[in-house]
Design a protein around this motif. Sequence first.
Motif, short mmCIF file in Angstrom:
data_model
loop_
_atom_site.label_atom_id
_atom_site.label_comp_id
_atom_site.label_asym_id
_atom_site.label_seq_id
_atom_site.Cartn_x
_atom_site.Cartn_y
_atom_site.Cartn_z
N ASP A 85 0.81 -1.15 0.00
CA ASP A 85 0.01 -0.08 -0.07
C ASP A 85 0.93 1.20 0.01
OD1 ASP A 85 0.92 0.21 2.64
OD2 ASP A 85 -0.84 -0.43 3.61
N GLY A 86 0.46 2.48 -0.07
CA GLY A 86 1.26 3.66 -0.02
C GLY A 86 1.75 3.85 -1.44
N LYS A 87 2.84 4.49 -1.47
CA LYS A 87 3.09 5.10 -2.72
C LYS A 87 4.16 4.05 -3.76
CE LYS A 87 5.83 9.04 -4.75
NZ LYS A 87 4.86 9.35 -5.47
N ILE A 88 3.82 4.05 -4.65
CA ILE A 88 4.61 2.96 -5.60
C ILE A 88 6.00 3.41 -5.59
CG2 ILE A 88 4.67 1.92 -7.73
CD1 ILE A 88 1.62 2.54 -8.33
N ASP A 89 6.84 2.32 -5.53
CA ASP A 89 8.31 2.43 -5.71
C ASP A 89 8.76 1.69 -7.09
OD1 ASP A 89 11.04 2.36 -5.97
OD2 ASP A 89 11.27 1.09 -4.06
N ALA A 90 8.84 2.52 -8.14
CA ALA A 90 9.06 2.12 -9.55
C ALA A 90 10.25 1.08 -9.68
CB ALA A 90 9.30 3.14 -10.59
N ASP A 91 11.11 1.19 -8.65
CA ASP A 91 12.29 0.04 -8.72
C ASP A 91 12.10 -1.19 -7.87
OD1 ASP A 91 13.97 2.13 -10.07
OD2 ASP A 91 14.33 3.32 -8.41
N ASP A 92 11.02 -1.27 -7.22
CA ASP A 92 10.69 -2.31 -6.36
C ASP A 92 10.27 -3.44 -7.25
OD1 ASP A 92 9.83 -4.37 -4.59
OD2 ASP A 92 8.62 -3.05 -3.53
N LYS A 93 11.08 -4.55 -7.53
CA LYS A 93 10.73 -5.66 -8.28
C LYS A 93 9.69 -6.58 -7.84
CE LYS A 93 15.54 -6.20 -10.17
NZ LYS A 93 16.56 -7.03 -10.30
N ASN A 94 9.41 -6.53 -6.38
CA ASN A 94 8.19 -7.17 -5.88
C ASN A 94 6.94 -6.42 -6.07
OD1 ASN A 94 9.84 -9.38 -5.51
ND2 ASN A 94 10.56 -8.63 -3.55
N GLU A 95 7.03 -5.12 -6.49
CA GLU A 95 5.74 -4.17 -6.20
C GLU A 95 4.76 -4.87 -7.32
OE1 GLU A 95 2.95 -1.85 -6.27
OE2 GLU A 95 4.63 -1.10 -4.93
N PRO A 96 3.43 -4.93 -6.80
CA PRO A 96 2.41 -5.60 -7.71
C PRO A 96 2.07 -4.61 -9.01
CG PRO A 96 1.89 -5.66 -5.25
CD PRO A 96 3.06 -4.87 -5.30
N PHE A 97 2.47 -3.37 -8.60
CA PHE A 97 1.94 -2.37 -9.87
C PHE A 97 3.13 -2.66 -10.98
CE2 PHE A 97 1.98 1.44 -12.17
CZ PHE A 97 0.78 1.84 -12.35
N ASN A 98 4.14 -3.15 -10.66
CA ASN A 98 5.32 -3.09 -11.63
C ASN A 98 5.41 -4.71 -12.50
OD1 ASN A 98 6.24 -0.57 -10.64
ND2 ASN A 98 7.75 -1.62 -9.19
N VAL A 99 4.51 -5.29 -12.11
CA VAL A 99 4.20 -6.77 -12.90
C VAL A 99 3.80 -6.39 -14.21
CG1 VAL A 99 3.15 -8.81 -13.02
CG2 VAL A 99 3.62 -7.98 -10.62
N ASP A 100 4.74 -6.88 -15.39
CA ASP A 100 4.35 -6.55 -16.65
C ASP A 100 3.44 -7.93 -17.02
OD1 ASP A 100 4.08 -6.25 -19.36
OD2 ASP A 100 6.19 -5.39 -19.49
N VAL A 101 2.23 -7.67 -16.92
CA VAL A 101 1.39 -8.88 -17.41
C VAL A 101 1.48 -9.14 -18.91
CG1 VAL A 101 -0.19 -8.68 -15.45
CG2 VAL A 101 -0.77 -7.30 -17.37
N LYS A 102 1.68 -8.16 -19.54
CA LYS A 102 1.79 -8.13 -21.11
C LYS A 102 3.02 -8.95 -21.41
CE LYS A 102 -0.39 -3.70 -21.74
NZ LYS A 102 -0.49 -2.17 -22.19
N LYS A 103 4.02 -8.62 -20.72
CA LYS A 103 5.57 -9.24 -21.10
C LYS A 103 5.28 -10.77 -20.85
CE LYS A 103 10.47 -9.09 -20.05
NZ LYS A 103 11.50 -8.25 -19.14
N GLU A 104 4.65 -11.12 -19.54
CA GLU A 104 4.46 -12.46 -19.05
C GLU A 104 3.47 -13.21 -19.94
OE1 GLU A 104 3.76 -12.90 -14.95
OE2 GLU A 104 5.51 -11.93 -14.09
N PHE A 105 2.55 -12.59 -20.59
CA PHE A 105 1.79 -13.23 -21.41
C PHE A 105 2.41 -13.49 -22.74
CE2 PHE A 105 -1.08 -12.94 -25.03
CZ PHE A 105 -2.29 -13.94 -24.72
N ARG A 106 3.36 -12.72 -23.22
CA ARG A 106 4.17 -13.03 -24.57
C ARG A 106 5.31 -14.14 -24.30
NH1 ARG A 106 4.10 -7.35 -24.76
NH2 ARG A 106 6.15 -7.22 -23.82
N ASP A 107 5.52 -14.24 -23.12
CA ASP A 107 6.57 -15.39 -22.80
C ASP A 107 6.34 -16.73 -22.81
OD1 ASP A 107 8.87 -16.43 -21.99
OD2 ASP A 107 9.44 -15.25 -20.54
N ARG A 108 6.38 -17.24 -23.89
CA ARG A 108 5.96 -18.45 -24.07
C ARG A 108 6.61 -19.75 -23.27
NH1 ARG A 108 1.00 -17.40 -25.27
NH2 ARG A 108 0.71 -16.01 -27.18
N GLN A 109 7.74 -19.39 -22.72
CA GLN A 109 8.55 -20.15 -21.96
C GLN A 109 8.11 -20.06 -20.65
OE1 GLN A 109 10.68 -22.30 -23.59
NE2 GLN A 109 9.92 -21.23 -25.47
#
Length: 252
Positions: A85-109
């Motif tokens: 919760d609170g402010k988003i940290d753009a450098d936090d790899k575990n931040e839910p907002f930073n999950v790239d669902v498009k990239k993961e969808f394209r990654d067939r591996q």
Amino acid sequence: MNRNSNAFTFLFAIIMVLIVGAALSFASMSLKPLQVQNTIEKEMMSILGSVGVESTRDNAEGNFYEYITNRIVLNHQGEVVEERDGKIDADDKNEPFNVDVKKEFRDRQMTNEKKHYPLYVANIDGEKVVVIPMVGKGLWGPVWGYVALKSDYNTIYGATFNHQSETPGLGAEITEPFFTNEFAGKTIYDEQGKLVSIEVQKGGASPDAPHAVDAITGGTITSKGVQEMLERTFSVYDKYFEKNRTQTSQEI
């Protein structure tokens, strides 16, 4: 050095390439924070749009932190693995907002077990609403969106969709309110509690149909892409929804 010689020409070209390259690199690094912020604000606007909060680049961040109270990442079993919760940290790899669902969808591996499934919890006029991101395939490229569910984890509160390259006037119409507004009030579970998702129905769905909306006229493949995206994404979140629906009914 003889300015008419080949050596001078090559040296001059090399120096210019280095100067221009350094200038472009500096410009890219200088603009990167602005590019990241623009991307964040654009996603915030889409998430807020699914819960009926219209925003601009100027107020998207303020509205996001006002209405979105929690950010979660689920695993493929519907279990919470990260929460913020609170402010988003753009450098936090575990931040839910930073999950790239498009990239993961394209990654067939990448298997489903390794993918991340974000979920946003909103408070809209005292009502708890959950928002899930989704991505799929249209006719010419990817389609994506956000669908918000009411606190019963069944009734759709609102939806927003977007695309990369669908045909204007046809498949591209998935972004228009006449299409997205159809989803409000529809339910994704039947009376027996079975997940049935939403059918994007060609030929016209009855306004009273609880699990169907009208397809885009002339955009059959894009409409089917949206339907597949909904079915696949809801099925991943089904275990999380079911657990929370059970808890909600017990509390009632």
